[in-house]
Design a protein around this motif. Sequence first.
Motif, short mmCIF file in Angstrom:
data_model
loop_
_atom_site.label_atom_id
_atom_site.label_comp_id
_atom_site.label_asym_id
_atom_site.label_seq_id
_atom_site.Cartn_x
_atom_site.Cartn_y
_atom_site.Cartn_z
N HIS A 1 18.84 44.16 39.56
CA HIS A 1 18.88 45.19 40.64
C HIS A 1 19.30 44.34 41.74
O HIS A 1 18.39 43.52 42.04
CB HIS A 1 17.64 46.22 40.84
CG HIS A 1 17.78 46.83 41.97
ND1 HIS A 1 18.72 47.97 42.11
CD2 HIS A 1 17.02 46.91 43.04
CE1 HIS A 1 18.51 48.58 43.14
NE2 HIS A 1 17.49 48.00 43.98
N SER A 2 20.27 44.71 42.68
CA SER A 2 20.70 44.03 43.87
C SER A 2 21.21 42.74 43.60
O SER A 2 21.51 41.88 44.85
CB SER A 2 19.52 43.82 44.93
OG SER A 2 18.87 45.22 45.18
N PHE A 3 21.64 42.22 42.66
CA PHE A 3 22.22 41.02 42.42
C PHE A 3 23.84 41.34 42.82
O PHE A 3 24.49 42.47 42.55
CB PHE A 3 22.30 40.37 41.02
CG PHE A 3 23.25 39.31 40.66
CD1 PHE A 3 22.71 37.98 40.72
CD2 PHE A 3 24.47 39.40 40.44
CE1 PHE A 3 23.55 36.86 40.34
CE2 PHE A 3 25.26 38.37 40.05
CZ PHE A 3 24.79 37.14 39.98
N VAL A 4 24.25 40.44 43.59
CA VAL A 4 25.64 40.75 43.94
C VAL A 4 26.44 39.18 43.94
O VAL A 4 25.95 38.34 44.02
CB VAL A 4 25.64 41.17 45.39
CG1 VAL A 4 25.29 42.53 46.02
CG2 VAL A 4 25.06 40.17 46.63
N PHE A 5 27.76 39.60 43.84
CA PHE A 5 28.67 38.24 43.59
C PHE A 5 30.09 38.61 44.37
O PHE A 5 30.37 39.72 44.64
CB PHE A 5 28.95 37.88 42.34
CG PHE A 5 29.64 38.93 41.58
CD1 PHE A 5 31.01 38.49 41.32
CD2 PHE A 5 29.28 39.79 40.73
CE1 PHE A 5 31.85 39.57 40.65
CE2 PHE A 5 29.97 40.76 40.20
CZ PHE A 5 31.59 40.38 39.99
N GLY A 6 30.71 37.51 44.64
CA GLY A 6 32.06 37.76 45.38
C GLY A 6 32.81 36.66 44.67
O GLY A 6 32.43 35.47 44.43
N VAL A 7 34.17 37.15 44.54
CA VAL A 7 35.14 36.24 44.09
C VAL A 7 36.32 35.96 45.09
O VAL A 7 36.77 36.80 45.65
CB VAL A 7 35.82 36.55 42.67
CG1 VAL A 7 36.87 35.47 42.23
CG2 VAL A 7 34.55 36.69 41.74
N GLN A 8 36.79 34.80 45.45
CA GLN A 8 37.93 34.84 46.23
C GLN A 8 39.26 34.37 45.34
O GLN A 8 39.34 33.58 44.49
CB GLN A 8 38.09 33.59 47.18
CG GLN A 8 39.09 33.42 48.09
CD GLN A 8 38.92 32.29 49.16
OE1 GLN A 8 38.25 32.61 50.32
NE2 GLN A 8 39.52 31.00 49.10
N PHE A 9 40.04 34.88 45.55
CA PHE A 9 41.37 34.72 44.95
C PHE A 9 42.58 34.32 45.78
O PHE A 9 42.68 34.52 46.97
CB PHE A 9 42.10 36.14 44.37
CG PHE A 9 41.07 36.91 43.45
CD1 PHE A 9 41.25 36.40 41.95
CD2 PHE A 9 40.30 37.88 43.94
CE1 PHE A 9 40.21 37.16 41.32
CE2 PHE A 9 39.21 38.31 42.87
CZ PHE A 9 39.20 38.25 41.44
N ASP A 10 43.49 33.11 45.03
CA ASP A 10 44.47 32.61 45.83
C ASP A 10 45.59 33.84 45.74
O ASP A 10 45.58 34.76 45.31
CB ASP A 10 44.90 31.45 45.10
CG ASP A 10 45.60 31.60 43.76
OD1 ASP A 10 45.80 32.69 43.37
OD2 ASP A 10 45.76 30.52 43.00
N SER A 11 46.88 33.37 46.39
CA SER A 11 47.80 33.88 46.50
C SER A 11 48.53 34.65 45.19
O SER A 11 49.43 35.40 45.45
CB SER A 11 48.99 33.16 47.46
OG SER A 11 49.40 32.08 46.89
N GLN A 12 48.25 33.69 44.19
CA GLN A 12 48.81 34.33 43.16
C GLN A 12 47.84 35.04 42.15
O GLN A 12 48.20 35.52 41.20
CB GLN A 12 49.23 33.08 42.12
CG GLN A 12 50.14 32.23 42.85
CD GLN A 12 50.41 31.04 41.88
OE1 GLN A 12 49.82 30.46 41.07
NE2 GLN A 12 51.61 30.08 42.33
#
Length: 133
Positions: free
Chosen positions: A26-37
């Motif tokens: 519960h409340s675990f969050v994540f993010g991912v950055q993607f390149d131009s491709q």
Amino acid sequence: MLRKIMKDSTSWKAIQFLETLQKMIHSFVFGVQFDSQGLPDAFMHMTPQMQMDLVRFGNVIFLDAQQQQFNSSGFPYISPVLHDDEGKVAQGAEAIVIEESHEIYAWVLSEMATLEPRFRLDKIRIISNSSLP
């Protein structure tokens, strides 16, 4: 070389693992950055404890990429750290990225604010980073 590694299925397995953790914790969050491709080039996560510490102690943040020796691909590891009310180190997040750059640090900070809306970038008084000029 690091970008080539990120193109293989390992990146997508990492995203799948983070999605599983998000369902389990519960409340675990994540993010991912993607390149131009559209390929991932940075992963970041925050546990509930990290979010709480960030909200309480996030006005002074120490940034540095380190611990490349602990992973076989040599990816920079970034963990923005804070000092809690007892002067102990607390983590605000953890990220594995393909490079150490101003752009990546900016993404880490802005993603922290996105993932934890109670954390406001305008409340930061000091950001310390000894590794970039």
